[in-house]
Design a protein around this motif. Structure first.
Motif, PDB file in Angstrom:
ATOM      1  N   VAL A  69       0.868  -1.125  -0.349  1.00 26.67           N
ATOM      2  CA  VAL A  69      -0.299   0.247  -0.083  1.00 26.67           C
ATOM      3  C   VAL A  69       1.004   1.409   0.095  1.00 26.67           C
ATOM      4  O   VAL A  69       1.948   1.026   0.612  1.00 26.67           O
ATOM      5  CB  VAL A  69      -0.648  -0.034   1.189  1.00 26.67           C
ATOM      6  N   TYR A  70       0.248   2.008  -0.927  1.00 23.43           N
ATOM      7  CA  TYR A  70       1.947   3.531  -0.885  1.00 23.43           C
ATOM      8  C   TYR A  70       0.619   4.125  -1.286  1.00 23.43           C
ATOM      9  O   TYR A  70      -0.236   4.464  -1.719  1.00 23.43           O
ATOM     10  CB  TYR A  70       1.839   3.391  -2.320  1.00 23.43           C
ATOM     11  N   PRO A  71       0.962   5.412   0.123  1.00 25.67           N
ATOM     12  CA  PRO A  71      -0.482   6.740   0.103  1.00 25.67           C
ATOM     13  C   PRO A  71       0.442   7.817  -1.283  1.00 25.67           C
ATOM     14  O   PRO A  71       1.500   7.837  -1.241  1.00 25.67           O
ATOM     15  CB  PRO A  71       0.174   7.374   1.488  1.00 25.67           C
ATOM     16  N   ILE A  72      -0.492   8.209  -1.375  1.00 27.19           N
ATOM     17  CA  ILE A  72      -0.060   9.336  -3.017  1.00 27.19           C
ATOM     18  C   ILE A  72       0.067  10.329  -2.584  1.00 27.19           C
ATOM     19  O   ILE A  72       0.962  11.028  -2.720  1.00 27.19           O
ATOM     20  CB  ILE A  72      -1.758   8.787  -4.003  1.00 27.19           C
ATOM     21  N   ASN A  73      -0.675  10.574  -1.530  1.00 27.15           N
ATOM     22  CA  ASN A  73      -1.009  12.503  -0.845  1.00 27.15           C
ATOM     23  C   ASN A  73      -0.320  12.861   0.112  1.00 27.15           C
ATOM     24  O   ASN A  73      -1.133  14.093   0.224  1.00 27.15           O
ATOM     25  CB  ASN A  73      -2.219  12.914  -1.635  1.00 27.15           C
ATOM     26  N   ASN A  74      -0.059  11.745   0.628  1.00 26.36           N
ATOM     27  CA  ASN A  74       0.693  11.882   1.996  1.00 26.36           C
ATOM     28  C   ASN A  74       1.425  11.169   2.358  1.00 26.36           C
ATOM     29  O   ASN A  74       1.517   9.583   1.941  1.00 26.36           O
ATOM     30  CB  ASN A  74      -0.427  11.856   3.380  1.00 26.36           C
ATOM     31  N   VAL A  75       2.278  11.271   3.414  1.00 25.49           N
ATOM     32  CA  VAL A  75       3.145  10.015   4.085  1.00 25.49           C
ATOM     33  C   VAL A  75       2.309   9.380   4.809  1.00 25.49           C
ATOM     34  O   VAL A  75       2.858   8.003   4.429  1.00 25.49           O
ATOM     35  CB  VAL A  75       4.316  11.024   4.522  1.00 25.49           C
ATOM     36  N   LYS A  76       1.559   8.920   5.179  1.00 29.54           N
ATOM     37  CA  LYS A  76       0.435   8.143   6.130  1.00 29.54           C
ATOM     38  C   LYS A  76      -0.868   7.904   5.351  1.00 29.54           C
ATOM     39  O   LYS A  76      -1.332   8.810   4.894  1.00 29.54           O
ATOM     40  CB  LYS A  76       0.846   8.336   7.544  1.00 29.54           C
ATOM     41  N   ILE A  77      -1.512   7.153   5.832  1.00 28.20           N
ATOM     42  CA  ILE A  77      -2.395   6.990   5.517  1.00 28.20           C
ATOM     43  C   ILE A  77      -3.407   7.513   6.543  1.00 28.20           C
ATOM     44  O   ILE A  77      -3.924   7.056   7.443  1.00 28.20           O
ATOM     45  CB  ILE A  77      -3.409   5.753   5.022  1.00 28.20           C
ATOM     46  N   VAL A  78      -3.725   8.681   6.056  1.00 32.25           N
ATOM     47  CA  VAL A  78      -4.759   9.976   7.218  1.00 32.25           C
ATOM     48  C   VAL A  78      -5.784  10.416   6.433  1.00 32.25           C
ATOM     49  O   VAL A  78      -6.086  10.337   5.272  1.00 32.25           O
ATOM     50  CB  VAL A  78      -4.071  11.130   8.172  1.00 32.25           C
ATOM     51  N   LYS A  79      -6.416  11.419   7.022  1.00 33.07           N
ATOM     52  CA  LYS A  79      -7.813  11.547   6.735  1.00 33.07           C
ATOM     53  C   LYS A  79      -8.227  12.529   5.581  1.00 33.07           C
ATOM     54  O   LYS A  79      -6.640  13.134   5.096  1.00 33.07           O
ATOM     55  CB  LYS A  79      -9.090  12.862   7.349  1.00 33.07           C
ATOM     56  N   LYS A  80      -8.000  12.767   4.749  1.00 35.36           N
ATOM     57  CA  LYS A  80      -8.234  12.864   2.956  1.00 35.36           C
ATOM     58  C   LYS A  80      -7.332  12.288   2.092  1.00 35.36           C
ATOM     59  O   LYS A  80      -6.345  13.016   1.270  1.00 35.36           O
ATOM     60  CB  LYS A  80      -8.092  14.152   3.101  1.00 35.36           C
ATOM     61  N   THR A  81      -6.353  11.189   2.708  1.00 32.50           N
ATOM     62  CA  THR A  81      -5.560  10.052   1.657  1.00 32.50           C
ATOM     63  C   THR A  81      -6.202   9.302   0.497  1.00 32.50           C
ATOM     64  O   THR A  81      -7.195   8.381   1.008  1.00 32.50           O
ATOM     65  CB  THR A  81      -4.658   9.609   3.286  1.00 32.50           C
ATOM     66  N   LEU A  82      -5.745   9.569  -0.589  1.00 43.98           N
ATOM     67  CA  LEU A  82      -5.693   9.042  -1.338  1.00 43.98           C
ATOM     68  C   LEU A  82      -4.284   7.506  -1.778  1.00 43.98           C
ATOM     69  O   LEU A  82      -3.327   8.605  -1.525  1.00 43.98           O
ATOM     70  CB  LEU A  82      -5.445   9.637  -3.144  1.00 43.98           C
ATOM     71  N   TYR A  83      -4.562   6.934  -1.782  1.00 41.78           N
ATOM     72  CA  TYR A  83      -3.756   5.400  -1.584  1.00 41.78           C
ATOM     73  C   TYR A  83      -3.320   4.370  -2.642  1.00 41.78           C
ATOM     74  O   TYR A  83      -4.685   4.304  -3.426  1.00 41.78           O
ATOM     75  CB  TYR A  83      -3.238   4.891  -0.565  1.00 41.78           C
ATOM     76  N   ALA A  84      -2.456   3.920  -3.490  1.00 40.14           N
ATOM     77  CA  ALA A  84      -3.247   2.795  -4.621  1.00 40.14           C
ATOM     78  C   ALA A  84      -2.530   1.728  -3.664  1.00 40.14           C
ATOM     79  O   ALA A  84      -1.473   1.305  -2.791  1.00 40.14           O
ATOM     80  CB  ALA A  84      -1.953   3.269  -5.503  1.00 40.14           C
ATOM     81  N   PHE A  85      -2.872   0.705  -4.329  1.00 38.11           N
ATOM     82  CA  PHE A  85      -2.278  -1.000  -3.418  1.00 38.11           C
ATOM     83  C   PHE A  85      -2.253  -1.718  -4.717  1.00 38.11           C
ATOM     84  O   PHE A  85      -3.172  -1.827  -5.518  1.00 38.11           O
ATOM     85  CB  PHE A  85      -3.724  -1.348  -1.993  1.00 38.11           C
ATOM     86  N   VAL A  86      -1.566  -3.097  -4.075  1.00 39.18           N
ATOM     87  CA  VAL A  86      -1.440  -4.198  -5.076  1.00 39.18           C
ATOM     88  C   VAL A  86      -1.423  -5.353  -4.343  1.00 39.18           C
ATOM     89  O   VAL A  86      -0.776  -4.958  -3.137  1.00 39.18           O
ATOM     90  CB  VAL A  86      -0.813  -4.158  -5.678  1.00 39.18           C
ATOM     91  N   SER A  87      -2.174  -6.662  -4.633  1.00 38.11           N
ATOM     92  CA  SER A  87      -1.754  -7.856  -3.868  1.00 38.11           C
ATOM     93  C   SER A  87      -2.327  -9.243  -4.088  1.00 38.11           C
ATOM     94  O   SER A  87      -2.770  -9.158  -5.676  1.00 38.11           O
ATOM     95  CB  SER A  87      -3.104  -7.433  -2.699  1.00 38.11           C
ATOM     96  N   ASP A  88      -1.127 -10.215  -4.479  1.00 38.70           N
ATOM     97  CA  ASP A  88      -1.396 -11.521  -4.340  1.00 38.70           C
ATOM     98  C   ASP A  88      -1.697 -12.219  -3.369  1.00 38.70           C
ATOM     99  O   ASP A  88      -1.364 -12.125  -2.365  1.00 38.70           O
ATOM    100  CB  ASP A  88      -0.656 -11.575  -5.348  1.00 38.70           C
ATOM    101  N   GLU A  89      -2.158 -13.080  -3.867  1.00 36.69           N
ATOM    102  CA  GLU A  89      -3.035 -14.847  -2.311  1.00 36.69           C
ATOM    103  C   GLU A  89      -3.253 -15.376  -3.346  1.00 36.69           C
ATOM    104  O   GLU A  89      -4.179 -15.459  -3.960  1.00 36.69           O
ATOM    105  CB  GLU A  89      -4.582 -14.051  -1.994  1.00 36.69           C
ATOM    106  N   LEU A  90      -2.387 -16.835  -2.657  1.00 38.12           N
ATOM    107  CA  LEU A  90      -2.689 -17.468  -2.782  1.00 38.12           C
ATOM    108  C   LEU A  90      -3.120 -18.477  -1.998  1.00 38.12           C
ATOM    109  O   LEU A  90      -3.466 -18.476  -0.885  1.00 38.12           O
ATOM    110  CB  LEU A  90      -1.440 -18.554  -3.131  1.00 38.12           C
ATOM    111  N   TYR A  91      -4.671 -20.090  -2.658  1.00 38.66           N
ATOM    112  CA  TYR A  91      -5.277 -20.445  -1.608  1.00 38.66           C
ATOM    113  C   TYR A  91      -5.239 -21.722  -2.285  1.00 38.66           C
ATOM    114  O   TYR A  91      -4.582 -22.467  -3.683  1.00 38.66           O
ATOM    115  CB  TYR A  91      -6.747 -20.104  -2.158  1.00 38.66           C
TER     116      TYR A  91
END
Length: 267
Positions: A158-180
């Motif tokens: 997870v990477y916050p785009i417009n802030n250093v951390k995920i706080v109020k009014k933060t847009l963030y991008a994420f990517v994941s992969d899961e094995l079952y």
């Protein structure tokens, strides 16, 4: 970390190669989940969430063609430290017409134990590893509940785009992969490797108590007769402490594993 990413890439490429060789059935789906959380103390959080899945069919691949599954889950989360999150849930799923199950209208009771660990501390990017053990009890056509054990392992960045951390009014991008991985059964099939789920998306934390994620998920399910591929539009909405007086809220110390990730994620 490089070895872990290399392993995930190898698995995805291997799975993709296998899917090209055999027959494939591709379906478009819509997954949506709504979660309500409440801070019990500095270390404990309660959660209730509900989800609904709709899917297309081979003749009409509209994602809203028909409802295939809905669920209700009750969670309890424990934070022993700022890197760890331990969770338990008990859930009811109604599998109305889930394509990978060998029958329709299959009620299911499920409980799970889950552990989440954050690799980095005090960095802008968060990389969480999540392991979950699920005990699924699914009713078969004879009215008997058949036990299916499943293990899931996920890596999520997870990477916050417009802030250093995920706080109020933060847009963030994420990517994941899961094995079952799962045990063999008549109702869910005899495959040990159940599926791979890759997800990419954007999230927005509008306020301290509300956030939403919109993502694209791709699932690959290897099956003897025909491999299945699901392309899903996924929406996750989280509400925190909306039923309580803000003046009486328990303020829980922010942990590294609180990166905007929803607790659940699909069926």
């Amino acid at each position: 970390m490089k070895n872990y990413l290399r392993f995930i890439a190898t698995v995805i490429l291997t799975i993709s190669g296998q899917s090209v060789l055999g027959q494939k059935e591709t379906l478009n789906q819509f997954w949506n989940e709504y979660a309500f959380t409440h801070n019990i103390s500095e270390n404990w959080v309660a959660e209730l969430d509900g989800g609904l899945t709709s899917s297309g069919v081979p003749d009409d691949n509209n994602i809203f063609y028909g409802i295939t599954q809905f669920s209700v889950r009750a969670w309890i989360h424990y934070y022993p430290g700022d890197r760890w999150k331990l969770s338990f849930f008990y859930a009811y799923y109604y599998n109305k017409n889930v394509p990978e199950l060998n029958q329709n209208k299959a009620p299911e009771y499920r409980f799970a134990l889950q552990a989440t660990y954050n690799l980095f501390k005090n960095r802008r990017i968060n990389i969480n590893l999540r392991a979950r053990f699920e005990d699924r009890n699914i009713e078969n056509e004879h009215g008997i509940f058949e036990a299916v054990e499943r293990f899931r392992f996920q890596g999520r960045a997870v990477y916050p785009i417009n802030n250093v951390k995920i706080v109020k009014k933060t847009l963030y991008a994420f990517v994941s992969d899961e094995l079952y991985f799962k045990t063999k059964s008549e109702i869910s099939g005899k495959e040990f490797f159940d599926r791979n789920r890759a997800t990419i998306g954007l999230g927005y934390k509008a306020s301290k108590d509300f956030q939403v994620e919109i993502s694209y998920a791709n699932e690959y399910l290897p099956r003897p007769s025909s491999d299945k591929i699901y392309n899903a539009l996924q929406v996750n909405v989280t509400f925190e402490n909306i039923f309580y007086n803000p003046a009486k809220k328990v303020v829980r110390k922010e942990a590294a594993v609180d990166d905007g990730a929803p607790s659940g994620g699909g069926g």
